[in-house]
Write a protein that holds these residues in place. Structure first.
Motif, PDB file in Angstrom:
ATOM      1  N   TYR A 104       0.831  -1.204   0.000  1.00 49.56           N
ATOM      2  CA  TYR A 104       0.000   0.000   0.000  1.00 49.56           C
ATOM      3  C   TYR A 104       0.861   1.247   0.000  1.00 49.56           C
ATOM      4  O   TYR A 104       1.841   1.350   0.729  1.00 49.56           O
ATOM      5  N   SER A 105       0.491   2.215  -0.815  1.00 46.41           N
ATOM      6  CA  SER A 105       1.171   3.505  -0.861  1.00 46.41           C
ATOM      7  C   SER A 105       0.189   4.597  -0.472  1.00 46.41           C
ATOM      8  O   SER A 105      -0.872   4.748  -1.105  1.00 46.41           O
ATOM      9  N   SER A 106       0.523   5.358   0.571  1.00 46.82           N
ATOM     10  CA  SER A 106      -0.333   6.467   0.987  1.00 46.82           C
ATOM     11  C   SER A 106      -0.470   7.522  -0.097  1.00 46.82           C
ATOM     12  O   SER A 106      -1.423   8.300  -0.101  1.00 46.82           O
ATOM     13  N   LEU A 107       0.482   7.556  -1.019  1.00 42.94           N
ATOM     14  CA  LEU A 107       0.490   8.570  -2.066  1.00 42.94           C
ATOM     15  C   LEU A 107      -0.116   8.079  -3.374  1.00 42.94           C
ATOM     16  O   LEU A 107       0.099   8.676  -4.425  1.00 42.94           O
ATOM     17  N   TYR A 108      -0.875   6.991  -3.309  1.00 42.38           N
ATOM     18  CA  TYR A 108      -1.457   6.423  -4.526  1.00 42.38           C
ATOM     19  C   TYR A 108      -2.294   7.449  -5.285  1.00 42.38           C
ATOM     20  O   TYR A 108      -2.215   7.552  -6.517  1.00 42.38           O
ATOM     21  N   CYS A 109      -3.110   8.237  -4.572  1.00 43.09           N
ATOM     22  CA  CYS A 109      -3.963   9.205  -5.253  1.00 43.09           C
ATOM     23  C   CYS A 109      -3.143  10.260  -5.986  1.00 43.09           C
ATOM     24  O   CYS A 109      -3.530  10.735  -7.058  1.00 43.09           O
ATOM     25  N   TYR A 110      -1.979  10.608  -5.428  1.00 44.00           N
ATOM     26  CA  TYR A 110      -1.087  11.554  -6.114  1.00 44.00           C
ATOM     27  C   TYR A 110      -0.396  10.899  -7.301  1.00 44.00           C
ATOM     28  O   TYR A 110      -0.216  11.531  -8.347  1.00 44.00           O
ATOM     29  N   TYR A 119      -5.708  16.495 -11.937  1.00 42.95           N
ATOM     30  CA  TYR A 119      -5.377  16.909 -10.581  1.00 42.95           C
ATOM     31  C   TYR A 119      -6.584  17.382  -9.776  1.00 42.95           C
ATOM     32  O   TYR A 119      -6.449  17.693  -8.602  1.00 42.95           O
ATOM     33  N   LYS A 120      -7.725  17.425 -10.408  1.00 45.72           N
ATOM     34  CA  LYS A 120      -8.960  17.781  -9.705  1.00 45.72           C
ATOM     35  C   LYS A 120      -9.655  16.491  -9.288  1.00 45.72           C
ATOM     36  O   LYS A 120      -9.990  15.662 -10.135  1.00 45.72           O
ATOM     37  N   PHE A 121      -9.891  16.346  -7.983  1.00 40.40           N
ATOM     38  CA  PHE A 121     -10.443  15.102  -7.447  1.00 40.40           C
ATOM     39  C   PHE A 121     -11.943  15.266  -7.238  1.00 40.40           C
ATOM     40  O   PHE A 121     -12.376  16.209  -6.568  1.00 40.40           O
ATOM     41  N   GLU A 122     -12.700  14.366  -7.837  1.00 39.23           N
ATOM     42  CA  GLU A 122     -14.157  14.416  -7.719  1.00 39.23           C
ATOM     43  C   GLU A 122     -14.586  13.697  -6.439  1.00 39.23           C
ATOM     44  O   GLU A 122     -14.909  12.506  -6.446  1.00 39.23           O
ATOM     45  N   ALA A 123     -14.579  14.390  -5.321  1.00 36.05           N
ATOM     46  CA  ALA A 123     -14.895  13.791  -4.026  1.00 36.05           C
ATOM     47  C   ALA A 123     -16.400  13.798  -3.789  1.00 36.05           C
ATOM     48  O   ALA A 123     -17.111  14.736  -4.162  1.00 36.05           O
ATOM     49  N   SER A 124     -16.888  12.744  -3.140  1.00 36.75           N
ATOM     50  CA  SER A 124     -18.302  12.658  -2.773  1.00 36.75           C
ATOM     51  C   SER A 124     -18.596  13.618  -1.622  1.00 36.75           C
ATOM     52  O   SER A 124     -17.682  14.135  -0.965  1.00 36.75           O
ATOM     53  N   ASP A 125     -19.876  13.846  -1.360  1.00 36.17           N
ATOM     54  CA  ASP A 125     -20.259  14.703  -0.239  1.00 36.17           C
ATOM     55  C   ASP A 125     -19.723  14.149   1.078  1.00 36.17           C
ATOM     56  O   ASP A 125     -19.266  14.900   1.943  1.00 36.17           O
ATOM     57  N   SER A 126     -19.788  12.820   1.226  1.00 35.55           N
ATOM     58  CA  SER A 126     -19.292  12.191   2.450  1.00 35.55           C
ATOM     59  C   SER A 126     -17.794  12.415   2.615  1.00 35.55           C
ATOM     60  O   SER A 126     -17.325  12.754   3.717  1.00 35.55           O
ATOM     61  N   LEU A 127     -17.039  12.257   1.533  1.00 34.22           N
ATOM     62  CA  LEU A 127     -15.596  12.443   1.613  1.00 34.22           C
ATOM     63  C   LEU A 127     -15.248  13.898   1.891  1.00 34.22           C
ATOM     64  O   LEU A 127     -14.303  14.194   2.631  1.00 34.22           O
ATOM     65  N   ARG A 166      -8.904   5.003  -1.411  1.00 32.12           N
ATOM     66  CA  ARG A 166     -10.013   4.073  -1.614  1.00 32.12           C
ATOM     67  C   ARG A 166     -11.022   4.641  -2.601  1.00 32.12           C
ATOM     68  O   ARG A 166     -11.576   3.907  -3.429  1.00 32.12           O
ATOM     69  N   ALA A 167     -11.262   5.937  -2.523  1.00 32.94           N
ATOM     70  CA  ALA A 167     -12.181   6.567  -3.471  1.00 32.94           C
ATOM     71  C   ALA A 167     -11.603   6.546  -4.877  1.00 32.94           C
ATOM     72  O   ALA A 167     -12.331   6.356  -5.863  1.00 32.94           O
TER      73      ALA A 167
END
Length: 287
Positions: A104-110, A119-127, A166-167
């Motif tokens: 697992y890499s904590s920087l996976y999203c990057y 570089y724009k992350f489509e986050a849900s309302d919950s996130l 995870r998202a």
């Protein structure tokens, strides 16, 4: 190159900085810049445009931007409705790679953002709610500085990155994440410069001829939309590549300078030091 270099952290053993709920007018916004830090920007309100690498993005309430290290970027807040945002800066040493079997890499999203150049992350309302809560808690920890606050900040950051990772696994952002800003040739030439910046013939006249506009018009539009002139933009791309070669190969500095498109070794030294504060040799030895 005149791009701004971020200042070092006060505590080199804790490379973390949080600029909490800051409202920036166009006059207070940093010019074009890049740094080795990972950056996360969350928009609370306001609007504007964000130039990151070669893409333009709208900035609106709820938007999240993930900016890997050594990525050229600049924000353009709307003068009538300026952006209020929180920006987090951190070094990868705060989020080490897990050595367990799942790698697992904590920087996976990057890493995904860099690979896909989105570089724009489509986050849900919950996130977004989780993000706002984590940012507030990290802000409180850095202000109060109670016993163990650095560990608390590190844990909040790692948990937040886990949620984003995870998202990211379950959601692939659409290619329409970036928006068209300026003339149609602008996006094409930015992609061309991104792919060919190490080649010769990347001067203003050659690039303008490639998209069939005058050099004066090209220069004016490019500066207006990216905040940089052509030479500084190309040099910034070349320096990022040079840093990668210095750290991952044993090639001599003069060979690296040539591979990155610099016409002379003294010019490479001058541009590299202006961008990083170090000579290429010292940069390699310190890493």
């Amino acid at each position: 190159m005149d791009a701004v270099r971020k200042a070092l952290f006060d505590d080199p053993m804790f490379p973390f900085q949080l600029v909490f709920q800051d409202t920036k007018s166009p006059q207070r916004e940093l010019p074009e810049h890049l740094h080795e830090l990972y950056e996360m920007v969350y928009i609370y309100k306001g609007k504007g445009t964000f130039f990151i690498n070669r893409n333009f993005y709208e900035m609106n309430a709820g938007d999240v931007f993930l900016i890997p290290g050594d990525t050229i970027h600049r924000a353009f807040p709307d003068p009538d409705d300026p952006v209020t945002s929180t920006a987090v800066f951190f070094s990868r040493v705060l989020v080490p790679i897990d050595s367990s079997s799942d790698s697992y890499s904590s920087l996976y999203c990057y890493e995904l953002a860099r690979k896909r150049k989105r570089y724009k992350f489509e986050a849900s309302d919950s996130l977004r709610m989780q993000l706002e809560s984590a940012l507030l808690m990290m802000h409180q920890e850095t202000c109060e500085k109670q016993l163990g606050y650095k560990q608390a900040v590190r844990l909040h950051l790692q948990q937040l990155l886990l949620r984003f990772n995870r998202a990211a696994v379950s959601e692939i952002q659409a290619d329409t994440a970036d928006i068209q800003v300026g003339p149609g040739w602008m996006k094409d030439i930015l992609q061309y410069m991104d792919e060919h910046h190490a080649e010769r013939g990347m001067g203003l006249s050659a690039l303008a001829e490639r998209v069939s506009v005058t050099a004066a018009h090209f220069s004016r539009v490019f500066k207006q939309l990216t905040g940089m002139n052509v030479t500084d933009y190309v040099n910034a791309k070349r320096i990022v590549r040079a840093k990668e070669l210095l750290l991952t190969t044993e090639a001599s500095i003069d060979v690296i300078a040539d591979r990155c498109g610099f016409d002379s070794l003294p010019y490479f030294h001058r541009v590299f030091k202006a961008a990083t504060g170090l000579t290429p040799g010292i940069f390699r030895r310190q890493r």
